[in-house]
Design an enzyme around this catalytic site. Structure first.
Site, PDB file in Angstrom:
ATOM      1  CG  HIS A 160      -1.936   0.946   1.369  1.00  0.00           C
ATOM      2  ND1 HIS A 160      -1.727   2.263   1.701  1.00  0.00           N
ATOM      3  CD2 HIS A 160      -3.271   0.817   1.187  1.00  0.00           C
ATOM      4  CE1 HIS A 160      -2.888   2.895   1.720  1.00  0.00           C
ATOM      5  NE2 HIS A 160      -3.845   2.043   1.411  1.00  0.00           N
ATOM      6  CG  ASP A 173       0.367  -2.425   6.126  1.00  0.00           C
ATOM      7  OD1 ASP A 173      -0.604  -2.516   6.911  1.00  0.00           O
ATOM      8  OD2 ASP A 173       0.295  -1.864   5.018  1.00  0.00           O
ATOM      9  CD  GLN A 212      -7.091  -4.734   4.132  1.00  0.00           C
ATOM     10  OE1 GLN A 212      -8.061  -5.403   4.502  1.00  0.00           O
ATOM     11  NE2 GLN A 212      -7.229  -3.486   3.719  1.00  0.00           N
ATOM     12  CE  LYS A 272      -7.533  -0.239   6.222  1.00  0.00           C
ATOM     13  NZ  LYS A 272      -8.159   0.175   4.974  1.00  0.00           N
ATOM     14  CB  CYS A 327      -3.531   3.191  -1.641  1.00  0.00           C
ATOM     15  SG  CYS A 327      -4.710   4.480  -1.297  1.00  0.00           S
TER      16      CYS A 327
HETATM   17  N1  PMP Z   1      -1.948  -0.849   4.461  1.00  0.00           N
HETATM   18  C1  PMP Z   1      -2.910  -1.595   3.931  1.00  0.00           C
HETATM   19  C2  PMP Z   1      -2.585  -2.993   3.469  1.00  0.00           C
HETATM   20  C3  PMP Z   1      -4.201  -1.089   3.809  1.00  0.00           C
HETATM   21  O1  PMP Z   1      -5.157  -1.843   3.275  1.00  0.00           O
HETATM   22  C4  PMP Z   1      -4.461   0.232   4.253  1.00  0.00           C
HETATM   23  C5  PMP Z   1      -5.843   0.830   4.127  1.00  0.00           C
HETATM   24  N2  PMP Z   1      -6.426   0.650   2.876  1.00  0.00           N
HETATM   25  C6  PMP Z   1      -3.421   0.967   4.809  1.00  0.00           C
HETATM   26  C7  PMP Z   1      -2.176   0.394   4.901  1.00  0.00           C
HETATM   27  C8  PMP Z   1      -3.612   2.367   5.314  1.00  0.00           C
HETATM   28  O2  PMP Z   1      -4.531   2.413   6.361  1.00  0.00           O
HETATM   29  P1  PMP Z   1      -5.108   3.792   6.886  1.00  0.00           P
HETATM   30  O3  PMP Z   1      -5.550   4.564   5.687  1.00  0.00           O
HETATM   31  O4  PMP Z   1      -6.232   3.386   7.768  1.00  0.00           O
HETATM   32  O5  PMP Z   1      -4.003   4.465   7.630  1.00  0.00           O
END
Ligand code: PMP
Length: 435
Positions: free
Chosen positions: A134, A214, A217, A240, A380
């Site tokens: 991401h 990270d 998910q 999430k 993203c």
């Molecule tokens: N890493 C991953 C794998 C994600 O799916 C996301 C959210 N889509 C993020 C980081 C970023 O999370 P946040 O926008 O809640 O900070």
């Protein structure tokens, strides 16, 4: 608990409605953010109605109660991920801030705070991430590399979406100082082999190398145990996992957190402030400058109670089965290519896909009209999409409150939409587009 009932419910088993039309909505966008149970919205309201006060500083009863609720939330997060100590949990705005915190702290200049040998990246050190990350696990490391002269390396993704352990091994060397990798891909649903990754890092990288996960998910969907994962840092987002927006956390080994330069300066993160310099508090206060997101942390604590009451093992098992059903049904739709691991490889309960001749944004707009909420875009993950040969994809993602009927409704609406687009083109392409 709505698992065995019919379509389409929020975390409380209430029908999810389209805000605009009041119609029932099939919500397949939980990888972006989950629905919230009333246990969480009630906890937020109760906090503001009964306990609202600033934490830590007040010498009055209300402030003590707010502090106690805020710190109880920290305990809940600590035990949810099996931290060694509550001091290892730093509240942040979300995973993005948690990753930025670590990357920025490790980029502090060597001239900073000469009184202490801070853990930091130096020129020539190597940071390894993957092509599938991401953006929030890419850009902070690009910034860190630019600030420090460290070198950022990417593990290429295998064409079948799986983690390439051989390519990873080849990138590792005694120069490797930091590895930051997603636990589960938000696009492909790939579940990365963390124990093999950790073993390779501990054997082939610098003895000082640190590993960050990270876990955006994975933490909402399964048991994540930082002790058995044997990583050094972990980032996750509360929104999430049934919690409010504006709250997430960084978990890090206590000794590491206490050897890191502060991220933000302000109230609460200090020990003593002089006109010439300051000394800093230990973790977690060290990284929680200013008034923290108190209500949001309390809401996250309540979300954790809620998830624990259902049981993370049960959630995981249910989602794995429903996710397989989604994957099977989607692969059977002619002209649809599902990104990520092939049949037979375990994957998380989400599918990103592309359809011959139909742009993902058009698809999501049409499905929205049919009462089905999916997401379209690069999610993203632009480098990943480029590596896979696409600029965008559509994504349907599940949580424990989704049902088989949701998937059936989605597939029906998808088939109708594709039929419509193909009728405009004057003929369907009936390739089975599995990837
Ligand atoms: N890493 C991953 C794998 C994600 O799916 C996301 C959210 N889509 C993020 C980081 C970023 O999370 P946040 O926008 O809640 O900070």
């Amino acid at each position: 608990f709505p698992i065995l009932t019919s379509t389409s419910f929020d975390a409380d088993g209430q029908l999810i409605k389209d805000g605009g039309t009041g119609r029932r909505l099939v919500y397949l966008d939980s990888a972006a953010t989950s629905q919230k149970p009333t246990a969480v919205t009630d906890a937020l309201a109760a906090y503001y109605l009964k306990y609202n006060s600033n934490v830590h500083r007040g010498a009055h009863a209300l402030s003590r109660e707010a502090t106690s609720l805020y710190e109880q939330a920290r305990d809940k997060v600590a035990s949810f991920v099996n931290a060694y100590s509550r001091n290892e949990v730093v509240f942040t705005r979300g995973a993005t801030e948690a990753i930025n915190l670590v990357a920025a702290s490790l980029s502090c200049p060597s001239s900073f705070g000469k009184e202490q040998e801070w853990m930091r990246l130096e020129e020539g050190d190597e940071i390894i991430i993957t092509e599938a990350e991401h953006h929030s696990n890419i850009v902070p490391w690009q910034l860190a590399a630019r600030k420090t002269g460290a070198i950022l390396k990417y593990v290429p993704i295998r064409p079948d979406g799986q983690f390439d352990l051989t390519a990873f091994r080849d990138l590792l060397s005694p120069k490797t100082k930091f590895v930051s990798i997603q636990h589960v891909s938000n696009v492909m649903g790939t579940i990365n082999p963390i124990s093999s990754i950790v073993e390779l890092v501990r054997t082939h990288a610098s003895p000082d190398a640190k590993i960050m996960l990270d876990a955006c998910q994975s933490v909402p969907h399964s048991i994540v145990d930082v002790q058995s994962l044997n990583v050094d840092f972990l980032a996750a987002s509360g929104h999430k996992m049934c919690g409010p927006t504006g709250i997430g956390f960084l978990w890090g080994r206590e000794s590491l957190l206490n050897s890191m330069a502060p991220y933000m300066g302000g109230g609460e993160m200090i020990d003593e402030v002089y006109m010439t310099h300051s000394t800093y508090a230990t973790s977690p206060a060290r990284f929680e400058a200013g008034t923290p997101p108190i209500a949001q942390a309390v809401g996250l604590g309540s979300a954790i109670d809620y998830l624990n009451a259902i049981g993370m093992e049960r959630i995981h098992e249910y989602e794995m089965e429903l996710g397989q059903y989604l994957y099977r049904r989607l692969r059977q739709v002619p002209g649809v290519a599902v990104l990520g691991p092939p049949v037979g490889v375990e994957r998380a309960a989400l599918c990103a896909f592309v359809c011959d001749g139909v742009h993902p944004s058009d698809l999501s707009t049409f499905l929205d009209g049919e009462g089905v909420a999916i997401r379209a875009g690069h999610h993203c993950c632009q480098p990943l999409h480029r590596a896979l040969g696409y600029s965008h994809s559509a994504r349907a993602s599940l949580y424990f409150y989704n049902t088989q009927e949701d998937v059936d409704e989605f597939i029906g609406a998808l088939e109708n939409t594709l039929k419509f687009f193909r009728s405009l083109e004057g003929g369907a392409d009936s390739k089975d587009g599995e990837e």
